[in-house]
Design a protein around this motif. Structure first.
Motif, PDB file in Angstrom:
ATOM      1  N   GLY A 118       0.621  -1.019  -0.061  1.00 48.41           N
ATOM      2  CA  GLY A 118       0.211  -0.108   0.218  1.00 48.41           C
ATOM      3  C   GLY A 118       0.821   0.977   0.055  1.00 48.41           C
ATOM      4  N   LEU A 119       0.498   2.369  -0.152  1.00 45.65           N
ATOM      5  CA  LEU A 119       0.903   3.885  -0.783  1.00 45.65           C
ATOM      6  C   LEU A 119      -0.025   4.301   0.048  1.00 45.65           C
ATOM      7  CD1 LEU A 119       3.393   5.203  -1.929  1.00 45.65           C
ATOM      8  CD2 LEU A 119       2.197   5.844  -3.870  1.00 45.65           C
ATOM      9  N   ASP A 142      -1.181  -1.846  -4.231  1.00 41.90           N
ATOM     10  CA  ASP A 142      -2.546  -2.749  -4.246  1.00 41.90           C
ATOM     11  C   ASP A 142      -3.773  -1.778  -3.707  1.00 41.90           C
ATOM     12  OD1 ASP A 142      -1.950  -6.113  -4.355  1.00 41.90           O
ATOM     13  OD2 ASP A 142      -0.649  -5.586  -3.387  1.00 41.90           O
ATOM     14  N   SER A 143      -3.421  -0.594  -2.832  1.00 41.26           N
ATOM     15  CA  SER A 143      -3.671   0.598  -2.496  1.00 41.26           C
ATOM     16  C   SER A 143      -2.910   1.742  -2.306  1.00 41.26           C
ATOM     17  CB  SER A 143      -4.326   0.454  -1.089  1.00 41.26           C
ATOM     18  OG  SER A 143      -3.931   0.219  -0.336  1.00 41.26           O
ATOM     19  N   ILE A 144      -3.254   2.742  -2.924  1.00 41.24           N
ATOM     20  CA  ILE A 144      -2.974   3.961  -2.933  1.00 41.24           C
ATOM     21  C   ILE A 144      -4.109   4.953  -1.969  1.00 41.24           C
ATOM     22  CG2 ILE A 144      -1.765   6.169  -4.424  1.00 41.24           C
ATOM     23  CD1 ILE A 144      -1.374   4.124  -6.703  1.00 41.24           C
ATOM     24  N   VAL A 145      -3.341   5.532  -1.280  1.00 41.94           N
ATOM     25  CA  VAL A 145      -4.474   6.540  -0.789  1.00 41.94           C
ATOM     26  C   VAL A 145      -3.254   7.522  -0.578  1.00 41.94           C
ATOM     27  CG1 VAL A 145      -5.664   7.585   1.392  1.00 41.94           C
ATOM     28  CG2 VAL A 145      -5.694   4.883   0.531  1.00 41.94           C
ATOM     29  N   GLU A 162      -7.709   3.526   5.410  1.00 45.36           N
ATOM     30  CA  GLU A 162      -8.765   3.574   4.254  1.00 45.36           C
ATOM     31  C   GLU A 162      -8.144   2.762   3.432  1.00 45.36           C
ATOM     32  OE1 GLU A 162     -11.036   4.838   1.085  1.00 45.36           O
ATOM     33  OE2 GLU A 162     -11.243   4.497   2.613  1.00 45.36           O
ATOM     34  N   SER A 163      -6.198   2.339   3.828  1.00 49.04           N
ATOM     35  CA  SER A 163      -5.516   1.731   2.848  1.00 49.04           C
ATOM     36  C   SER A 163      -5.843  -0.090   2.862  1.00 49.04           C
ATOM     37  CB  SER A 163      -3.876   1.975   3.449  1.00 49.04           C
ATOM     38  OG  SER A 163      -3.313   0.925   2.816  1.00 49.04           O
ATOM     39  N   MET A 164      -5.916   0.030   4.785  1.00 47.91           N
ATOM     40  CA  MET A 164      -5.989  -1.025   5.081  1.00 47.91           C
ATOM     41  C   MET A 164      -7.793  -1.731   3.813  1.00 47.91           C
ATOM     42  SD  MET A 164      -4.046  -2.759   6.972  1.00 47.91           S
ATOM     43  CE  MET A 164      -4.634  -3.935   8.638  1.00 47.91           C
ATOM     44  N   ARG A 165      -8.832  -1.149   4.391  1.00 48.34           N
ATOM     45  CA  ARG A 165     -10.491  -1.068   3.759  1.00 48.34           C
ATOM     46  C   ARG A 165      -9.695  -1.253   2.030  1.00 48.34           C
ATOM     47  NH1 ARG A 165     -13.743   0.746   1.035  1.00 48.34           N
ATOM     48  NH2 ARG A 165     -12.820   2.603   0.438  1.00 48.34           N
TER      49      ARG A 165
END
Length: 227
Positions: A118-119, A142-145, A162-165
């Motif tokens: 994740g970023l 897999d996620s960018i916030v 939010e990144s974990m979600r």
């Protein structure tokens, strides 16, 4: 493998933000016929650092920070140029300048497909999205916030949540936050209840009141911690 998820900061961790800032400031000031003297650049960095500290404590908004740093710089040199105009120019230039730190892409390639990545980055959306696109970073994460898009910044827990979600990952026990900032990355991980790896190649002193799980002085150290 020790961790199933690694959350990465972008600025000064994977990205050479010092170079990006310097190049973008020179471009933007020159565009408005302002000489980017060493004194002016140093003043900007001091002002920017102070305002970011206020932002991370929820005292000012990111938009206020984005413009106010130039208001203060322009005032110091007696310029009546629009702070908003130069702030917009700089936000755009910043996304085009700089590059990944040496070894950062090798690190990401070594992790890609092995664990979830994740970023989690504080910053202006237009700037960070440009960097992510230009340097093709989407492929790794897999996620960018981005705080400027999400509306909350590190060290506050919602941006981590939010990144974990987005990754669909619920357990905090096997998650590692990696970043250079003790005040935002490490304090944020501490508050959120996940392990932390302080990327500290310059071997700075850890501020009082902040604890970290690991300290890494190189990308090789990060790999050994994850695996």
């Amino acid at each position: 493998m020790k961790y199933e998820v690694a959350l990465f900061d972008l600025d000064y961790t994977l990205f050479d933000s010092a170079r990006s800032e310097r190049e973008a400031l020179e471009l933007s000031f020159t565009r408005f016929n302002i000489e980017p003297t060493p004194n002016l650049l140093n003043d900007y960095r001091k002002i920017n650092s102070q305002l970011w500290a206020e932002h991370e404590k929820n005292k000012i908004s990111l938009e206020t920070l984005r413009v106010k740093r130039f208001e203060k710089c322009l005032k110091s040199i007696g310029s009546n140029i629009s702070a908003l105009e130069i702030a917009d120019s700089y936000s755009s230039d910043l996304g085009n300048c700089g590059g990944l730190l040496p070894g950062a892409q090798d690190l990401l390639n070594s992790l890609k497909g092995k664990i979830k990545l994740g970023l989690v980055t504080n910053g202006v959306g237009i700037t960070q999205r440009k960097r992510i696109r230009i340097f093709e970073l989407e492929q790794y994460f897999d996620s960018i916030v981005i705080s400027g898009e999400f509306g909350s910044s590190k060290p506050n827990s919602p941006i981590f949540e939010e990144s974990m979600r987005l990754m669909g990952h619920k357990s905090k026990r096997n998650v590692l936050m990696i970043g250079d900032s003790a005040a935002s990355d490490m304090a944020g991980a501490q508050q959120f209840g996940i392990d932390s790896c302080w990327f500290n190649p310059e071997k700075k002193h850890l501020p009082d009141g902040i604890t970290v799980s690991f300290t890494a002085h190189s990308f090789e150290d990060i790999l050994s911690i994850i695996f």
